[in-house]
Design a protein around this motif. Structure first.
Motif, PDB file in Angstrom:
ATOM      1  N   THR A   1       0.802  -1.226   0.000  1.00 39.32           N
ATOM      2  CA  THR A   1       0.000   0.000   0.000  1.00 39.32           C
ATOM      3  C   THR A   1       0.834   1.275   0.000  1.00 39.32           C
ATOM      4  O   THR A   1       0.315   2.342  -0.341  1.00 39.32           O
ATOM      5  N   GLY A   2       2.098   1.180   0.452  1.00 34.47           N
ATOM      6  CA  GLY A   2       2.907   2.377   0.583  1.00 34.47           C
ATOM      7  C   GLY A   2       2.477   3.273   1.723  1.00 34.47           C
ATOM      8  O   GLY A   2       2.938   4.412   1.840  1.00 34.47           O
ATOM      9  N   SER A   3       1.626   2.755   2.597  1.00 37.64           N
ATOM     10  CA  SER A   3       1.067   3.550   3.693  1.00 37.64           C
ATOM     11  C   SER A   3       1.476   2.972   5.042  1.00 37.64           C
ATOM     12  O   SER A   3       1.229   1.786   5.312  1.00 37.64           O
ATOM     13  N   THR A   4       2.082   3.807   5.894  1.00 41.31           N
ATOM     14  CA  THR A   4       2.418   3.369   7.249  1.00 41.31           C
ATOM     15  C   THR A   4       1.166   3.056   8.043  1.00 41.31           C
ATOM     16  O   THR A   4       1.140   2.118   8.846  1.00 41.31           O
ATOM     17  N   ALA A   5       0.109   3.830   7.829  1.00 40.52           N
ATOM     18  CA  ALA A   5      -1.135   3.612   8.564  1.00 40.52           C
ATOM     19  C   ALA A   5      -1.732   2.247   8.231  1.00 40.52           C
ATOM     20  O   ALA A   5      -2.182   1.512   9.122  1.00 40.52           O
ATOM     21  N   ASP A   6      -1.738   1.877   6.928  1.00 40.78           N
ATOM     22  CA  ASP A   6      -2.272   0.567   6.547  1.00 40.78           C
ATOM     23  C   ASP A   6      -1.393  -0.562   7.071  1.00 40.78           C
ATOM     24  O   ASP A   6      -1.891  -1.606   7.523  1.00 40.78           O
ATOM     25  N   ALA A   7      -0.076  -0.360   7.017  1.00 38.89           N
ATOM     26  CA  ALA A   7       0.842  -1.385   7.513  1.00 38.89           C
ATOM     27  C   ALA A   7       0.646  -1.608   9.005  1.00 38.89           C
ATOM     28  O   ALA A   7       0.622  -2.744   9.489  1.00 38.89           O
ATOM     29  N   SER A   8       0.479  -0.521   9.765  1.00 43.62           N
ATOM     30  CA  SER A   8       0.264  -0.662  11.201  1.00 43.62           C
ATOM     31  C   SER A   8      -1.098  -1.276  11.501  1.00 43.62           C
ATOM     32  O   SER A   8      -1.268  -1.962  12.508  1.00 43.62           O
ATOM     33  N   SER A   9      -2.074  -1.069  10.616  1.00 45.49           N
ATOM     34  CA  SER A   9      -3.390  -1.689  10.790  1.00 45.49           C
ATOM     35  C   SER A   9      -3.301  -3.203  10.682  1.00 45.49           C
ATOM     36  O   SER A   9      -3.971  -3.941  11.407  1.00 45.49           O
ATOM     37  N   LEU A  10      -2.457  -3.680   9.766  1.00 46.55           N
ATOM     38  CA  LEU A  10      -2.278  -5.124   9.613  1.00 46.55           C
ATOM     39  C   LEU A  10      -1.631  -5.715  10.860  1.00 46.55           C
ATOM     40  O   LEU A  10      -2.047  -6.772  11.360  1.00 46.55           O
ATOM     41  N   LEU A  11      -0.619  -5.031  11.386  1.00 46.31           N
ATOM     42  CA  LEU A  11       0.022  -5.495  12.615  1.00 46.31           C
ATOM     43  C   LEU A  11      -0.945  -5.436  13.789  1.00 46.31           C
ATOM     44  O   LEU A  11      -1.015  -6.373  14.599  1.00 46.31           O
ATOM     45  N   ALA A  12      -1.708  -4.360  13.871  1.00 42.89           N
ATOM     46  CA  ALA A  12      -2.680  -4.229  14.956  1.00 42.89           C
ATOM     47  C   ALA A  12      -3.735  -5.326  14.879  1.00 42.89           C
ATOM     48  O   ALA A  12      -4.173  -5.868  15.901  1.00 42.89           O
ATOM     49  N   GLY A  13      -4.139  -5.686  13.658  1.00 46.16           N
ATOM     50  CA  GLY A  13      -5.160  -6.718  13.504  1.00 46.16           C
ATOM     51  C   GLY A  13      -4.736  -8.054  14.071  1.00 46.16           C
ATOM     52  O   GLY A  13      -5.520  -8.737  14.733  1.00 46.16           O
ATOM     53  N   VAL A  14      -3.467  -8.442  13.853  1.00 48.81           N
ATOM     54  CA  VAL A  14      -3.007  -9.754  14.309  1.00 48.81           C
ATOM     55  C   VAL A  14      -2.705  -9.772  15.804  1.00 48.81           C
ATOM     56  O   VAL A  14      -2.474 -10.836  16.383  1.00 48.81           O
ATOM     57  N   THR A  15      -2.711  -8.602  16.445  1.00 52.67           N
ATOM     58  CA  THR A  15      -2.395  -8.539  17.869  1.00 52.67           C
ATOM     59  C   THR A  15      -3.562  -8.100  18.755  1.00 52.67           C
ATOM     60  O   THR A  15      -3.649  -8.517  19.902  1.00 52.67           O
ATOM     61  N   VAL A  16      -4.466  -7.284  18.230  1.00 53.35           N
ATOM     62  CA  VAL A  16      -5.477  -6.666  19.087  1.00 53.35           C
ATOM     63  C   VAL A  16      -6.456  -7.686  19.660  1.00 53.35           C
ATOM     64  O   VAL A  16      -6.985  -7.510  20.759  1.00 53.35           O
ATOM     65  N   SER A  17      -6.742  -8.771  18.944  1.00 60.48           N
ATOM     66  CA  SER A  17      -7.738  -9.743  19.397  1.00 60.48           C
ATOM     67  C   SER A  17      -7.212 -10.672  20.480  1.00 60.48           C
ATOM     68  O   SER A  17      -7.968 -11.489  21.024  1.00 60.48           O
ATOM     69  N   ALA A  18      -5.939 -10.564  20.816  1.00 62.15           N
ATOM     70  CA  ALA A  18      -5.366 -11.435  21.840  1.00 62.15           C
ATOM     71  C   ALA A  18      -6.073 -11.286  23.177  1.00 62.15           C
ATOM     72  O   ALA A  18      -6.134 -12.232  23.967  1.00 62.15           O
TER      73      ALA A  18
END
Length: 401
Positions: A36-53
Motif C-alpha cells: 500500500t505504501g502507507s504506514t497507517a495501513d501497515a500498522s493496521s495489519l500489525l494491529a489486527g493480528v495482535t489486538v484480538s489477543a
C-alpha cells in the motif's frame, strides 16, 4: 523408562515459536507497507493480528488449565496460528485489504499460546531452586526471538520480498510443534470441566489478577509499556527509510534492542538478583522511556544507542514480570494468569501500533515522543495501584475458586 522432558527441549521449542512470532510482526508490516505504501495501513495489519489477543488469551488459559496434556493444546494453537499467517499472505493483494485485516484479527486470537501459554508450563519442566534460573532463561528466549525474528524479516524481505518473510515466520512456528506436543502432562487427574463453568474460571482468574496488588501492578505496567513498544514498532519502517537507507533496514533497530535485552538477561541468569522483581518492572519502564526520548533525534548513531538502552530496560523487565507471575499465580489458574497477562500485553502493543501509525505519518519525532511519554506513564501506573503486601501474602495462602 520414559525419557524426561528436558529444559533444552523446552527452550528450543520456545525460541523457534517465538522467533516466528517476532518475525511475523515486522514481516506483516513490511508486506503491508510494500503493498500500500502507507504506514497507517501497515500498522493496521500489525494491529489486527495482535489486538484480538485480549479475547483469545483468557479462554485459551482456561482450556490449558483444564487439559491433562496442555502441551498438545499449545501445539494445536501453534499450527492454527501458522495457518492464519498463511491465509493473510494469500489474502494480501488478492482480497480487499479490510478482509485481510479481518483474517489477521481471527489469527491473533491464538497469539498468547506462543508467549504465556508456553511459559505457564515451565514449573512442570523444572521445579524448586532451579526455577528462578530457568525463568531467566525463558525470558532470554524472548530476547533471542526478538533478535532473530526482525533480523530474518529484514534479510528475507530484502532478498526475497516481504511475502517470503511472512512464509518463513509461519515455517518457524510450525517447527516448534514437536517440542510443544511433548510438554509434560499435568500431574494427577485433569480438572473436572463440569465442576466449574468456563465463565466461572475466567472470573476466578481475573479476581486473582485484580486482587493481588503485586500482580496487578506488574500487569498494568507491562501493558502500558507494551503500548509504547508497539508505537516504536509502527515507526520502524519510516525510521529505516529516513535514517538508515531503506524501510527494511529499520528492523536493525529491533535487533539491537534484542541483543541488549539478551545480554542483560544473561547477566541476570548467572548472578543473584540485586533488586526485587517488582522494582525491576517499573524501573525497566523508565529506562525504555529514556531510550525512546533519545530516539526522537532521528540521527542514525543516536537511534542505535537508543535501541541498546531500550533493550537493557526491556529484557530485565520481562524476566521480572515472569518472576512476579510465577510467585503470585495459584497452580490451578497458572495457565490463565499467564495467557491473560500475555494477551493484555499483546493488545496494549496493538493499540500502541495502531495509534502511532497515523501519528508517524504526520510527524515521526512526534510519534516517538508520544511513545516515550507512554513508557514513562507505565512507571507511574505501577504506583497507582495501592500496595497491600500483607493481604497479597494472605491470598497466596488460599487457592482462588
Amino acid at each position: 523408562m520414559k525419557k524426561r522432558y528436558s529444559v533444552g527441549s523446552y527452550l528450543a521449542g520456545a525460541v523457534a515459536a517465538r522467533a516466528g512470532d517476532e518475525m511475523s510482526g515486522p514481516a506483516l508490516m513490511l508486506a503491508g507497507f510494500a503493498l500500500t505504501g502507507s504506514t497507517a495501513d501497515a500498522s493496521s495489519l500489525l494491529a489486527g493480528v495482535t489486538v484480538s489477543a485480549a479475547a483469545g488469551g483468557p479462554v485459551l488459559g482456561v482450556l490449558l488449565d483444564r487439559a491433562r496434556r496442555p502441551g498438545r493444546l499449545v501445539a494445536a494453537t501453534l499450527l492454527l496460528y501458522a495457518a492464519g499467517l498463511g491465509l493473510i499472505l494469500v489474502g494480501l493483494g488478492r482480497l480487499p485489504f479490510a478482509a485481510t485485516v479481518l483474517i489477521a484479527v481471527v489469527t491473533g486470537l491464538l497469539g498468547p499460546a506462543l508467549s504465556g501459554g508456553w511459559t505457564a508450563q515451565l514449573p512442570r519442566v523444572v521445579t524448586g531452586d532451579r526455577l528462578p534460573r530457568a525463568n531467566a532463561l525463558d525470558a532470554m528466549t524472548f530476547s533471542l526471538a526478538s533478535l532473530a525474528g526482525p533480523a530474518l524479516a529484514g534479510v528475507v524481505a530484502q532478498g526475497l520480498g516481504a511475502p517470503s518473510a511472512v512464509a518463513v515466520s509461519a515455517a518457524l512456528i510450525v517447527s516448534a510443534l514437536p517440542a510443544a506436543w511433548l510438554l509434560p502432562a499435568r500431574p494427577g487427574r485433569a480438572r473436572d470441566a463440569g465442576a466449574v463453568s468456563v465463565i466461572g474460571d475466567l472470573a476466578a482468574g481475573l479476581r486473582v489478577v485484580a486482587g493481588r496488588p503485586s500482580l496487578a501492578r506488574a500487569t498494568l505496567t507491562s501493558i502500558v509499556t507494551c503500548a509504547a513498544q508497539g508505537m516504536l514498532t509502527a515507526c520502524v519502517p519510516l525510521l529505516g527509510e529516513r535514517a538508515l537507507g531503506g524501510a527494511a533496514r529499520g528492523a536493525v533497530l529491533l535487533t539491537c534492542a534484542a541483543v541488549s535485552a539478551l545480554v542483560a538477561n544473561a547477566v541476570l541468569a548467572r548472578s543473584p538478583r540485586p533488586l526485587a522483581p517488582d522494582t525491576v518492572v517499573w524501573a525497566g519502564a523508565l529506562v525504555q522511556a529514556a531510550a525512546l526520548a533519545c530516539a526522537t533525534s532521528g540521527r542514525p548513531t543516536v537511534l542505535m544507542v537508543a535501541a541498546v538502552v531500550l533493550g537493557a530496560g526491556e529484557g530485565p523487565q520481562l524476566a521480572a514480570l515472569f518472576a512476579v507471575r510465577h510467585r503470585e499465580a495459584p497452580e490451578h489458574l497458572r495457565g490463565q494468569i499467564f495467557t491473560t497477562g500475555a494477551s493484555l500485553k499483546i493488545t496494549g502493543f496493538a493499540v500502541g501500533a495502531a495509534v502511532a501509525g497515523p501519528v508517524a505519518t504526520w510527524s515521526l519525532p512526534g510519534a516517538l515522543a508520544l511513545a516515550a511519554t507512554v513508557a514513562a506513564l507505565a512507571a507511574l501506573v505501577f504506583f497507582a495501584v495501592p500496595s497491600a503486601t500483607a493481604s497479597s501474602s494472605a491470598d497466596r495462602g488460599e487457592p482462588a475458586s
